[in-house]
Write a protein that holds these residues in place. Sequence first.
Motif, short mmCIF file in Angstrom:
data_model
loop_
_atom_site.label_atom_id
_atom_site.label_comp_id
_atom_site.label_asym_id
_atom_site.label_seq_id
_atom_site.Cartn_x
_atom_site.Cartn_y
_atom_site.Cartn_z
N ALA A 80 0.81 -1.15 -0.17
CA ALA A 80 -0.13 -0.11 0.22
C ALA A 80 0.70 1.56 0.00
O ALA A 80 1.95 1.03 0.89
N THR A 81 0.15 2.65 -0.44
CA THR A 81 1.11 3.40 -0.94
C THR A 81 0.65 4.68 -0.23
O THR A 81 0.90 5.87 -0.29
N GLY A 82 -0.90 4.38 0.28
CA GLY A 82 -1.40 5.62 0.17
C GLY A 82 -1.57 6.26 2.09
O GLY A 82 -0.85 5.47 2.47
N ASP A 83 -1.64 7.38 2.41
CA ASP A 83 -1.51 8.12 3.60
C ASP A 83 -2.39 7.81 4.66
O ASP A 83 -2.82 7.57 6.27
N ILE A 84 -3.99 7.36 3.95
CA ILE A 84 -5.61 6.19 4.11
C ILE A 84 -5.14 5.02 4.23
O ILE A 84 -5.12 4.45 3.02
N MET A 85 -5.28 4.18 5.78
CA MET A 85 -5.38 2.76 5.31
C MET A 85 -6.78 1.94 5.41
O MET A 85 -7.47 3.39 6.52
N ALA A 86 -7.41 1.54 4.40
CA ALA A 86 -8.55 1.20 5.11
C ALA A 86 -8.92 -0.81 4.61
O ALA A 86 -8.15 -1.38 4.07
N TRP A 87 -9.76 -2.01 5.08
CA TRP A 87 -9.37 -3.18 3.98
C TRP A 87 -11.41 -3.06 4.10
O TRP A 87 -12.18 -2.59 5.21
N LEU A 88 -11.87 -3.77 3.17
CA LEU A 88 -13.20 -3.80 3.22
C LEU A 88 -13.08 -5.48 2.48
O LEU A 88 -12.50 -6.00 1.50
N ASN A 89 -14.16 -6.31 2.97
CA ASN A 89 -14.27 -7.94 3.09
C ASN A 89 -14.74 -7.83 2.02
O ASN A 89 -15.75 -6.84 1.06
N ALA A 90 -15.07 -8.74 1.39
CA ALA A 90 -15.43 -9.68 -0.33
C ALA A 90 -16.75 -9.41 -0.23
O ALA A 90 -17.83 -9.37 -1.28
N ASP A 91 -17.48 -9.35 1.10
CA ASP A 91 -19.37 -9.47 0.38
C ASP A 91 -20.01 -8.46 1.50
O ASP A 91 -20.88 -7.55 1.62
N ASP A 92 -18.95 -7.41 1.29
CA ASP A 92 -19.43 -5.80 2.52
C ASP A 92 -19.21 -4.57 0.82
O ASP A 92 -18.70 -4.77 -0.10
N ILE A 93 -19.84 -3.42 1.49
CA ILE A 93 -19.89 -2.17 0.65
C ILE A 93 -19.65 -0.71 1.02
O ILE A 93 -19.75 -0.77 2.31
N TYR A 94 -18.73 0.12 0.51
CA TYR A 94 -18.44 1.22 1.21
C TYR A 94 -20.28 2.10 0.20
O TYR A 94 -20.66 1.25 -0.73
N PHE A 95 -20.64 3.01 0.70
CA PHE A 95 -21.40 4.37 -0.08
C PHE A 95 -20.86 4.91 -1.11
O PHE A 95 -19.25 5.07 -0.98
N PRO A 96 -21.56 5.97 -2.13
CA PRO A 96 -20.91 6.19 -2.88
C PRO A 96 -20.26 7.74 -2.47
O PRO A 96 -19.52 8.53 -3.01
N TRP A 97 -20.21 8.11 -1.03
CA TRP A 97 -19.52 9.27 -0.72
C TRP A 97 -18.84 9.04 0.47
O TRP A 97 -18.28 9.53 0.98
N THR A 98 -18.36 7.42 0.68
CA THR A 98 -17.53 7.36 1.50
C THR A 98 -15.94 8.14 1.32
O THR A 98 -15.69 8.71 2.86
N LEU A 99 -15.43 7.95 0.05
CA LEU A 99 -14.09 8.66 0.15
C LEU A 99 -13.92 9.53 0.29
O LEU A 99 -12.93 9.98 0.83
#
Length: 295
Positions: A80-99
């Motif tokens: 990873a090269t980001g300043d902010i980090m997270a993980w999302l499992n392969a059956d969950d979702i983020y919302f359109p405004w999350t990032l």
Amino acid sequence: MDIPRISIVTPSYNNAIYLEATIRSILDQRYPNLDYSIVDGGSTDGSVDIIRRYADKLAWWVSEPDDGPYDALNKGFARATGDIMAWLNADDIYFPWTLVTVAQIFSQFPDVEWISGSVCFMNQNDQVIATELMGGGLSRDLVQRGCYRHGLAGYLPQEGMFWRRSLWERSGASLDLSLCLAADFELWTRFAQFTAPASIKCLLAAFRKHPHTQRSGVMRDSYRAEVEKICRDLGSPPFMWKYFGWFDAANLLYRLLFLYGSSETIEYDLGPRQWVYKRRKWGPLYRPFVVRRKV
């Protein structure tokens, strides 16, 4: 405003039925400084074909045998090269405004190192079936003691967590591979040694409840055993829990009145139309001592 780079890792194994929805929930946001990796454990159900369709939009991906999701995550975060980090499992979702919301908050509050967003639950048909909106905030002391677990203060939702790379590195830069189910729980206790989680009163992610095999469901007892093992090396729960904290009604009252202690929240203020940081010295029902900070 500089646009922070966000690194997200998705660990996956034979999750083709939901994997594409997870991928699209991230990529369709078109966040301009995204570092997204998928680490597949050698799936045989068509997952690799799905990943290949999005390969040109990924920072990195691999499909090979591994030692479980935490091993996959360590592989992904190592690249990873980001300043902010997270993980999302392969059956969950983020919302359109999350990032974009996460980017705004970390940019506006440079001393905030770790946020916990509100989450909801959805079913296999993408229908929201329940919500878990944050109340008065999370107590750093209770996270560090491992009190956010069954029978005490409830769970910390992994899918709503984002943190700075600097915190990840200070905390050891690795998930504990001696744990099969509760390495995220153990990671939060390490994070809390350095900083408090700021609760974000904004829906950031959805945890999918579905009839297909979920480790969190079929291995619940094993998960709790790992949590108890972790907690043996941490501080004991607050004094009063030894007497009535295990009873649901008394536990709820205790949480409302006393639990949160010093906590941090970030809420959107409709007046100035911006995010506002609040630090409470007492529980959510005792609100006079609130520090408000606008940037």
